[in-house]
Scaffold this active site. Structure first.
Site, PDB file in Angstrom:
ATOM      1  N   CYS A 290      -1.383   5.774   4.648  1.00  0.00           N
ATOM      2  CA  CYS A 290      -0.372   5.780   5.493  1.00  0.00           C
ATOM      3  C   CYS A 290       0.255   7.325   5.888  1.00  0.00           C
ATOM      4  O   CYS A 290      -0.588   8.016   6.525  1.00  0.00           O
ATOM      5  CB  CYS A 290       0.796   5.022   5.010  1.00  0.00           C
TER       6      CYS A 290
ATOM      7  N   LYS B 255       9.351   0.158  15.599  1.00  0.00           N
ATOM      8  CA  LYS B 255       8.546   0.333  14.271  1.00  0.00           C
ATOM      9  C   LYS B 255       7.271  -0.698  14.637  1.00  0.00           C
ATOM     10  O   LYS B 255       7.316  -1.778  14.797  1.00  0.00           O
ATOM     11  CB  LYS B 255       9.349  -0.164  13.124  1.00  0.00           C
TER      12      LYS B 255
ATOM     13  N   SER C 215       3.145  -0.752   8.645  1.00  0.00           N
ATOM     14  CA  SER C 215       4.585  -0.739   8.375  1.00  0.00           C
ATOM     15  C   SER C 215       4.762   0.889   8.547  1.00  0.00           C
ATOM     16  O   SER C 215       4.740   1.554   7.563  1.00  0.00           O
ATOM     17  CB  SER C 215       5.037  -1.256   7.153  1.00  0.00           C
TER      18      SER C 215
ATOM     19  N   HIS D 121      -1.472  -0.629   5.357  1.00  0.00           N
ATOM     20  CA  HIS D 121      -1.339  -0.811   3.963  1.00  0.00           C
ATOM     21  C   HIS D 121      -2.172  -1.833   3.464  1.00  0.00           C
ATOM     22  O   HIS D 121      -1.434  -2.812   3.183  1.00  0.00           O
ATOM     23  CB  HIS D 121       0.153  -0.984   3.848  1.00  0.00           C
TER      24      HIS D 121
ATOM     25  N   GLU E  57      -3.134  -2.232   0.849  1.00  0.00           N
ATOM     26  CA  GLU E  57      -3.090  -2.566  -0.712  1.00  0.00           C
ATOM     27  C   GLU E  57      -1.475  -3.400  -0.825  1.00  0.00           C
ATOM     28  O   GLU E  57      -1.435  -3.754  -1.996  1.00  0.00           O
ATOM     29  CB  GLU E  57      -2.521  -1.094  -1.376  1.00  0.00           C
TER      30      GLU E  57
ATOM     31  N   ARG F  84      15.140  -5.625   3.049  1.00  0.00           N
ATOM     32  CA  ARG F  84      16.049  -4.313   2.954  1.00  0.00           C
ATOM     33  C   ARG F  84      16.570  -3.683   3.922  1.00  0.00           C
ATOM     34  O   ARG F  84      17.785  -3.111   3.991  1.00  0.00           O
ATOM     35  CB  ARG F  84      14.809  -3.468   2.016  1.00  0.00           C
TER      36      ARG F  84
END
Length: 309
Positions: A142, A163, A192, A235, A237, A249
């Site tokens: 990223c 985003k 993300s 991402h 992972e 969040r």
């Protein structure tokens, strides 16, 4: 073979409960083999979760891995207890004379800042240069992938209007690449980020290879043979619930695309990228194993002439 991590690292019990083989220091010493040394520069805010995610993927490979957790020398982590950082992380300046078969660099929550405005940018540039002499192969994730291309080639990043957030299909553009061995023609992984690196900004004469991309979110995976690096802009992972945690969040704003079944955040998400995460890390570790010098003192030096010279 298992992964060797500290006995008291929080990730250990999680991995053992999942069936990942984890080795103690005493058991590792008894084995008459050289483990592959992998460093993890963890720039993510939730360091414990990121440790677990990446140790899980590295520990599933068939080779003995010795994982070293690394932090920026002077940067103080605000979201991870100081005792955890002191117990398990080594500052980069302390290990700058050491050599690693592989080195993983994570994303960071600073992507909307200019690179030069990031407090640890100068040290990160030193680390990028250090990988050329002290690391056999590097994997960036990223923001670190964006930062590496900016450092080595001056490639800019561009802020997105909104985003890129969710699960997006990626095209396998180079199925013959050893890093994509076993990959489907297309595959879904989490994205993300607020910024992107564009294909048209990549230098055309430096040997960079775009291995995977998405019509919706652009570059996914780029190989940089000149620097023995692999750059993952998304991402792979992430855990099953990582995007859900980010959604909560951020005040439950825009839903992550194609993530919650029926776009219903009350329904648990399904993991559709786990197999490709394991494939990518397994392929990357295998490439390291096939080419890294047995004598760690030759890492970097040997790389200039080829792995078997």
């Amino acid at each position: 073979m298992p992964i060797k991590i500290p006995d008291t690292l929080p990730a250990r019990s999680t991995l053992e409960n999942e069936g990942v083989m984890v080795m103690s220091e005493a058991d590792a010493i008894r084995q008459d083999i050289r483990p592959m040394r992998i460093g993890l520069l963890n720039l993510m805010p939730n360091k414990v979760s990121t440790e677990t995610q990446l140790a899980r993927l590295l520990g599933a490979t068939p080779l003995q891995i010795e994982l070293t957790l690394v932090r920026m020398t002077d940067h103080v982590a605000r979201n991870t207890p100081a005792d955890h950082m002191d117990a398990f992380y080594r500052p980069w300046a302390e290990l700058a004379e050491e050599r690693f078969d592989g080195f993983v660099m994570t994303g960071a929550p600073v992507e909307r800042l200019p690179f030069e405005a990031v407090g640890y940018w100068r040290e990160l540039q030193q680390i990028f240069e250090w990988t050329q002499s002290n690391v056999h192969r590097t994997l960036t994730i990223c923001w670190s992938a964006q930062a590496a291309l900016h450092h080595f080639y001056g490639v800019p990043k561009h802020e997105l209007e909104e985003k890129a957030f969710g699960i997006f299909r990626q095209r396998n553009l180079e199925p013959s690449s050893p890093f994509l061995r076993g990959f489907s023609d297309d595959f879904a992984i989490p994205v993300s980020r607020w910024t992107e690196v564009r294909r048209e900004d990549l230098p055309q004469d430096e040997g960079l290879r775009v291995l995977a991309d998405s019509f919706a979110t652009g570059l996914c995976l780029v190989e940089d043979p000149a620097h023995r690096a692999l750059h993952m802009f998304n991402h792979v992972e992430y855990d099953t619930r990582t995007l859900a945690d980010e959604f909560e969040r951020d005040g439950k704003g825009a839903l992550p695309i194609d993530y919650f079944p029926g776009d219903d955040p009350e329904r648990p998400p399904e993991n559709r990228w786990r197999s490709h995460a394991h494939l990518l890390f397994g392929n990357w570790v295998n490439e390291i194993y096939q080419t890294t010098p047995f004598d760690t003192a030759r890492i970097g030096t040997a790389d200039r002439f080829g792995p078997h010279d």
